[in-house]
Write an enzyme that holds these catalytic residues in place. Structure first.
Site, short mmCIF file in Angstrom:
data_model
loop_
_atom_site.label_atom_id
_atom_site.label_comp_id
_atom_site.label_asym_id
_atom_site.label_seq_id
_atom_site.Cartn_x
_atom_site.Cartn_y
_atom_site.Cartn_z
N HIS A 22 -41.42 22.03 -20.20
CA HIS A 22 -41.49 20.60 -20.52
C HIS A 22 -42.28 20.43 -21.82
O HIS A 22 -42.98 21.34 -22.26
CB HIS A 22 -42.20 19.84 -19.39
CG HIS A 22 -41.31 19.58 -18.22
ND1 HIS A 22 -40.88 18.33 -17.88
CD2 HIS A 22 -40.74 20.43 -17.33
CE1 HIS A 22 -40.09 18.41 -16.82
NE2 HIS A 22 -39.99 19.68 -16.46
N ASP A 74 -35.31 13.11 -14.12
CA ASP A 74 -36.45 13.81 -14.71
C ASP A 74 -37.75 13.26 -14.12
O ASP A 74 -37.97 12.04 -14.13
CB ASP A 74 -36.41 13.59 -16.24
CG ASP A 74 -37.29 14.56 -16.99
OD1 ASP A 74 -37.69 15.58 -16.40
OD2 ASP A 74 -37.59 14.29 -18.17
N HIS A 75 -38.59 14.15 -13.60
CA HIS A 75 -39.89 13.77 -13.02
C HIS A 75 -39.78 12.80 -11.84
O HIS A 75 -40.53 11.81 -11.77
CB HIS A 75 -40.82 13.17 -14.09
CG HIS A 75 -41.26 14.17 -15.11
ND1 HIS A 75 -42.30 15.04 -14.92
CD2 HIS A 75 -40.75 14.44 -16.33
CE1 HIS A 75 -42.42 15.81 -15.98
NE2 HIS A 75 -41.49 15.47 -16.86
N VAL A 110 -36.68 17.90 -23.94
CA VAL A 110 -37.06 17.27 -25.22
C VAL A 110 -36.81 15.76 -25.12
O VAL A 110 -35.73 15.34 -24.71
CB VAL A 110 -36.22 17.82 -26.39
CG1 VAL A 110 -36.66 17.19 -27.70
CG2 VAL A 110 -36.30 19.34 -26.48
N ALA A 111 -37.80 14.98 -25.51
CA ALA A 111 -37.61 13.52 -25.53
C ALA A 111 -38.29 12.89 -26.75
O ALA A 111 -37.63 12.33 -27.63
CB ALA A 111 -38.15 12.90 -24.24
N THR A 112 -39.62 13.00 -26.82
CA THR A 112 -40.39 12.29 -27.85
C THR A 112 -39.83 12.49 -29.25
O THR A 112 -39.71 11.54 -30.03
CB THR A 112 -41.86 12.76 -27.80
OG1 THR A 112 -42.35 12.51 -26.49
CG2 THR A 112 -42.73 12.04 -28.81
N SER A 165 -41.12 18.61 -27.59
CA SER A 165 -41.35 18.00 -28.91
C SER A 165 -42.64 18.51 -29.54
O SER A 165 -43.69 18.47 -28.88
CB SER A 165 -41.45 16.48 -28.79
OG SER A 165 -40.29 15.97 -28.18
N HIS A 203 -46.66 16.75 -22.83
CA HIS A 203 -45.68 15.70 -23.11
C HIS A 203 -46.18 14.80 -24.24
O HIS A 203 -47.37 14.50 -24.32
CB HIS A 203 -45.47 14.82 -21.88
CG HIS A 203 -44.80 15.52 -20.75
ND1 HIS A 203 -45.47 15.96 -19.64
CD2 HIS A 203 -43.51 15.87 -20.55
CE1 HIS A 203 -44.62 16.53 -18.80
NE2 HIS A 203 -43.43 16.50 -19.32
N GLY A 204 -45.25 14.37 -25.06
CA GLY A 204 -45.60 13.41 -26.12
C GLY A 204 -46.13 14.10 -27.36
O GLY A 204 -45.90 15.29 -27.57
#
Ligand code: 13P
Length: 288
Positions: A208, A82-83, A231-233, A211, A180-181
């Protein structure tokens, strides 16, 4: 089954009007929680390692563990960078067995992003690896109010068509109002812009900064042509809260119990997104 490239699954998702999530997993607990979710739901998934983690000394072992774990799983799993920061990092990921990579040149001038993407696509395709690139720039949620209202960094549809044509990239990450975030302010998606990009390019589109979006926004974005959602945060915050709650219970401060809580939290939250994105039940399964 062995790790698979996500390309065919994303093409199927685009045709079927659902999306496949990318989860940035971090360790064995998050990965095992994700595996439990996809196996109970018969869903394909993208397990990703974030660019800045690639220098951790345990990454080769972690990638090997995901590969071995996927082999025991009846559903298709993809191991994704990712990235990706540059050519060298993308090639290193491929040498570690990653099946697909993202190269993120979105902060560079467009022509440079295009040139670098093209080089990575050429090398990766020669090894049967698919590539995602980003055009426009998905910024940080902490700066959301500084760029979103002015549509700074949003993807230009005409440029997107040229970018895809000239680079040969397999999937395109677009900037249509996500970040992001944690968002400062309320996220707003430009669905008209998404429709224009969808009409201009035919590769699967990627969102992207998943969240913090509402269920309605996810559904609208997927209906509008998004086939992959990162999805991450939210996974980390939900799990962080679960760990605090667990620790506050009587006898809660116990390392094994906390690890189990982390795994359960990932399983539930990944499962939530798989259901929401329509991924549940979409895996072509192998019976063991
Ligand atoms: P969030 O952390 O905002 O969900 O974004 C994830 C992402 O886009 C990773 O590529």
């Amino acid at each position: 089954m062995p790790l698979v490239s996500i390309k065919n699954e994303l093409l199927r998702a685009r045709q079927g009007g659902y999306a496949i999530p990318l989860f940035d997993t971090y360790d064995m607990n998050s990965t095992e929680g994700m595996f439990a979710a996809i196996e109970e739901r018969r869903a394909p998934v993208i397990a990703a390692i974030y660019s800045t983690w690639m220098d951790f000394p345990w990454i080769p072992a972690y990638a090997a563990y995901i590969r071995a774990r996927a082999e025991k799983s009846p559903v298709p799993v993809t191991l994704y960078l990712d990235h990706g920061a540059d050519f060298e990092q993308c090639m290193r990921a491929i040498s570690l067995g990653f099946t697909d990579v993202m190269y993120d040149g979105s902060k560079l001038p467009v022509e440079e992003n295009m040139k670098n993407t093209k080089e990575i696509v050429r090398a990766a395709h020669a090894m049967g690896i698919s590539v995602e690139a980003e055009l426009g720039h998905v910024g940080q949620g902490s700066e959301y109010q500084d760029f979103a209202a002015q549509r700074k960094g949003f993807t230009d549809p005409e440029l997107a068509a040229r970018f895809v044509e000239e680079t040969g990239v397999d999937f395109l990450a677009v900037a249509i109002g996500t970040a992001h975030g944690v968002y400062r302010g309320k996220p707003q998606l430009d669905l008209d812009l998404l429709a224009q990009i969808r009409a201009a390019v035919d590769v699967p589109l990627v969102l992207h900064g998943g969240s913090g979006l509402s269920e309605e926004q996810f559904r609208a974005a997927i209906k509008g042509g998004i086939s992959k959602v990162n999805v991450a945060t939210d996974l980390y915050r939900t799990t962080g809260r679960r760990l605090v709650e667990t620790a506050q219970k009587e006898d809660g401060i116990n390392y094994q119990g906390l690890m189990k809580a982390a795994m359960d939290s990932f399983q539930e939250r990944c499962g939530y997104y798989l259901d929401l994105f329509g991924t549940t039940g979409k895996a072509p399964c192998q019976e063991f």
